[in-house]
Scaffold this motif. Structure first.
Motif, PDB file in Angstrom:
ATOM      1  N   ASN A 154       0.855  -1.174   0.000  1.00  0.00           N
ATOM      2  CA  ASN A 154       0.000   0.000   0.000  1.00  0.00           C
ATOM      3  C   ASN A 154       0.906   1.244   0.000  1.00  0.00           C
ATOM      4  O   ASN A 154       1.679   1.444   0.925  1.00  0.00           O
ATOM      5  CB  ASN A 154      -0.898  -0.005   1.241  1.00  0.00           C
ATOM      6  N   PRO A 155       0.828   2.083  -1.031  1.00  0.00           N
ATOM      7  CA  PRO A 155       1.690   3.263  -1.058  1.00  0.00           C
ATOM      8  C   PRO A 155       1.322   4.270   0.023  1.00  0.00           C
ATOM      9  O   PRO A 155       2.113   5.159   0.342  1.00  0.00           O
ATOM     10  CB  PRO A 155       1.461   3.852  -2.452  1.00  0.00           C
ATOM     11  N   ASP A 156       0.143   4.130   0.635  1.00  0.00           N
ATOM     12  CA  ASP A 156      -0.294   5.079   1.669  1.00  0.00           C
ATOM     13  C   ASP A 156       0.170   4.677   3.071  1.00  0.00           C
ATOM     14  O   ASP A 156      -0.031   5.425   4.023  1.00  0.00           O
ATOM     15  CB  ASP A 156      -1.825   5.193   1.679  1.00  0.00           C
ATOM     16  N   GLY A 157       0.710   3.524   3.237  1.00  0.00           N
ATOM     17  CA  GLY A 157       1.063   3.084   4.596  1.00  0.00           C
ATOM     18  C   GLY A 157       2.037   1.927   4.598  1.00  0.00           C
ATOM     19  O   GLY A 157       2.671   1.597   3.594  1.00  0.00           O
ATOM     20  N   ASP A 158       2.145   1.273   5.774  1.00  0.00           N
ATOM     21  CA  ASP A 158       3.067   0.143   5.956  1.00  0.00           C
ATOM     22  C   ASP A 158       2.340  -1.185   5.884  1.00  0.00           C
ATOM     23  O   ASP A 158       2.749  -2.163   6.516  1.00  0.00           O
ATOM     24  CB  ASP A 158       3.773   0.264   7.321  1.00  0.00           C
ATOM     25  N   ASP A 159       1.254  -1.254   5.166  1.00  0.00           N
ATOM     26  CA  ASP A 159       0.489  -2.487   5.066  1.00  0.00           C
ATOM     27  C   ASP A 159       0.303  -2.857   3.595  1.00  0.00           C
ATOM     28  O   ASP A 159       0.888  -2.256   2.710  1.00  0.00           O
ATOM     29  CB  ASP A 159      -0.863  -2.335   5.767  1.00  0.00           C
ATOM     30  N   GLU A 160      -0.499  -3.869   3.363  1.00  0.00           N
ATOM     31  CA  GLU A 160      -0.806  -4.295   1.997  1.00  0.00           C
ATOM     32  C   GLU A 160      -2.280  -4.034   1.715  1.00  0.00           C
ATOM     33  O   GLU A 160      -3.105  -4.058   2.610  1.00  0.00           O
ATOM     34  CB  GLU A 160      -0.505  -5.782   1.808  1.00  0.00           C
ATOM     35  N   ARG A 161      -2.584  -3.798   0.472  1.00  0.00           N
ATOM     36  CA  ARG A 161      -3.968  -3.554   0.071  1.00  0.00           C
ATOM     37  C   ARG A 161      -4.320  -4.542  -1.040  1.00  0.00           C
ATOM     38  O   ARG A 161      -3.485  -4.908  -1.856  1.00  0.00           O
ATOM     39  CB  ARG A 161      -4.122  -2.111  -0.418  1.00  0.00           C
ATOM     40  N   TRP A 162      -5.584  -4.967  -1.058  1.00  0.00           N
ATOM     41  CA  TRP A 162      -6.043  -5.938  -2.047  1.00  0.00           C
ATOM     42  C   TRP A 162      -6.378  -5.239  -3.366  1.00  0.00           C
ATOM     43  O   TRP A 162      -7.134  -4.270  -3.403  1.00  0.00           O
ATOM     44  CB  TRP A 162      -7.269  -6.692  -1.529  1.00  0.00           C
ATOM     45  N   TRP A 163      -5.802  -5.730  -4.458  1.00  0.00           N
ATOM     46  CA  TRP A 163      -6.083  -5.275  -5.821  1.00  0.00           C
ATOM     47  C   TRP A 163      -6.950  -6.332  -6.466  1.00  0.00           C
ATOM     48  O   TRP A 163      -6.573  -7.504  -6.548  1.00  0.00           O
ATOM     49  CB  TRP A 163      -4.770  -5.089  -6.590  1.00  0.00           C
ATOM     50  N   ASP A 164      -8.186  -5.978  -6.897  1.00  0.00           N
ATOM     51  CA  ASP A 164      -9.110  -6.975  -7.441  1.00  0.00           C
ATOM     52  C   ASP A 164      -8.944  -7.202  -8.942  1.00  0.00           C
ATOM     53  O   ASP A 164      -9.726  -7.911  -9.566  1.00  0.00           O
ATOM     54  CB  ASP A 164     -10.561  -6.613  -7.110  1.00  0.00           C
ATOM     55  N   GLY A 165      -7.917  -6.624  -9.516  1.00  0.00           N
ATOM     56  CA  GLY A 165      -7.686  -6.778 -10.952  1.00  0.00           C
ATOM     57  C   GLY A 165      -8.125  -5.569 -11.754  1.00  0.00           C
ATOM     58  O   GLY A 165      -7.706  -5.374 -12.880  1.00  0.00           O
ATOM     59  N   ARG A 166      -9.014  -4.749 -11.136  1.00  0.00           N
ATOM     60  CA  ARG A 166      -9.482  -3.519 -11.803  1.00  0.00           C
ATOM     61  C   ARG A 166      -9.266  -2.297 -10.935  1.00  0.00           C
ATOM     62  O   ARG A 166      -8.849  -1.257 -11.413  1.00  0.00           O
ATOM     63  CB  ARG A 166     -10.972  -3.621 -12.136  1.00  0.00           C
ATOM     64  N   ASP A 167      -9.563  -2.415  -9.637  1.00  0.00           N
ATOM     65  CA  ASP A 167      -9.489  -1.285  -8.711  1.00  0.00           C
ATOM     66  C   ASP A 167      -8.951  -1.747  -7.365  1.00  0.00           C
ATOM     67  O   ASP A 167      -9.009  -2.930  -7.022  1.00  0.00           O
ATOM     68  CB  ASP A 167     -10.874  -0.658  -8.499  1.00  0.00           C
ATOM     69  N   TRP A 168      -8.470  -0.777  -6.578  1.00  0.00           N
ATOM     70  CA  TRP A 168      -8.080  -1.053  -5.200  1.00  0.00           C
ATOM     71  C   TRP A 168      -9.339  -1.174  -4.351  1.00  0.00           C
ATOM     72  O   TRP A 168     -10.283  -0.440  -4.512  1.00  0.00           O
ATOM     73  CB  TRP A 168      -7.203   0.073  -4.653  1.00  0.00           C
ATOM     74  N   THR A 169      -9.324  -2.126  -3.428  1.00  0.00           N
ATOM     75  CA  THR A 169     -10.456  -2.282  -2.507  1.00  0.00           C
ATOM     76  C   THR A 169     -10.101  -1.646  -1.168  1.00  0.00           C
ATOM     77  O   THR A 169      -8.972  -1.188  -0.966  1.00  0.00           O
ATOM     78  CB  THR A 169     -10.782  -3.776  -2.299  1.00  0.00           C
ATOM     79  N   GLU A 170     -11.050  -1.639  -0.240  1.00  0.00           N
ATOM     80  CA  GLU A 170     -10.788  -1.067   1.078  1.00  0.00           C
ATOM     81  C   GLU A 170     -10.112  -2.080   2.004  1.00  0.00           C
ATOM     82  O   GLU A 170      -9.730  -1.758   3.116  1.00  0.00           O
ATOM     83  CB  GLU A 170     -12.102  -0.555   1.710  1.00  0.00           C
TER      84      GLU A 170
END
Length: 93
Positions: free
Chosen positions: A71-87
């Motif tokens: 996640n470029p906004d923090g020190d964690d990971e974010r799920w990418w669904d193939g089209r958009d970032w999810t929460e």
């Protein structure tokens, strides 16, 4: 043309005949071009050619496959669904 024939028949040189022909033909050619241009002023113009990029279908985008990414906004990971970032996020271990 009749004038040229008379000049050549009277013994004038061929270059003189060509000069007379040029002197007579250039104004006639210009007059024809001007009349043609004036005639075409009222004609409708064709539409200009435009190039449009076709829209890309969601399956044809070159994006990364679904998964967890930094996640470029923090020190964690974010799920990418193939089209958009999810929460959905998860902490890094």
């Amino acid at each position: 043309m009749f004038t040229i024939f008379l000049l050549v028949r009277d013994g004038s040189s061929m270059s003189g005949a060509l000069t007379v022909m040029l002197v007579l033909s250039v104004p006639v050619a210009l007059a024809v071009l001007i009349v043609r241009a004036l005639y075409r002023v009222g004609e409708p113009r064709p539409a200009p050619i435009t190039f449009v990029t076709p829209p890309m279908s969601p399956g044809s985008r070159s994006s990364p496959p679904p998964g967890w990414y930094n996640n470029p906004d923090g020190d964690d990971e974010r799920w990418w669904d193939g089209r958009d970032w999810t929460e959905h996020t998860r902490r890094l271990n």
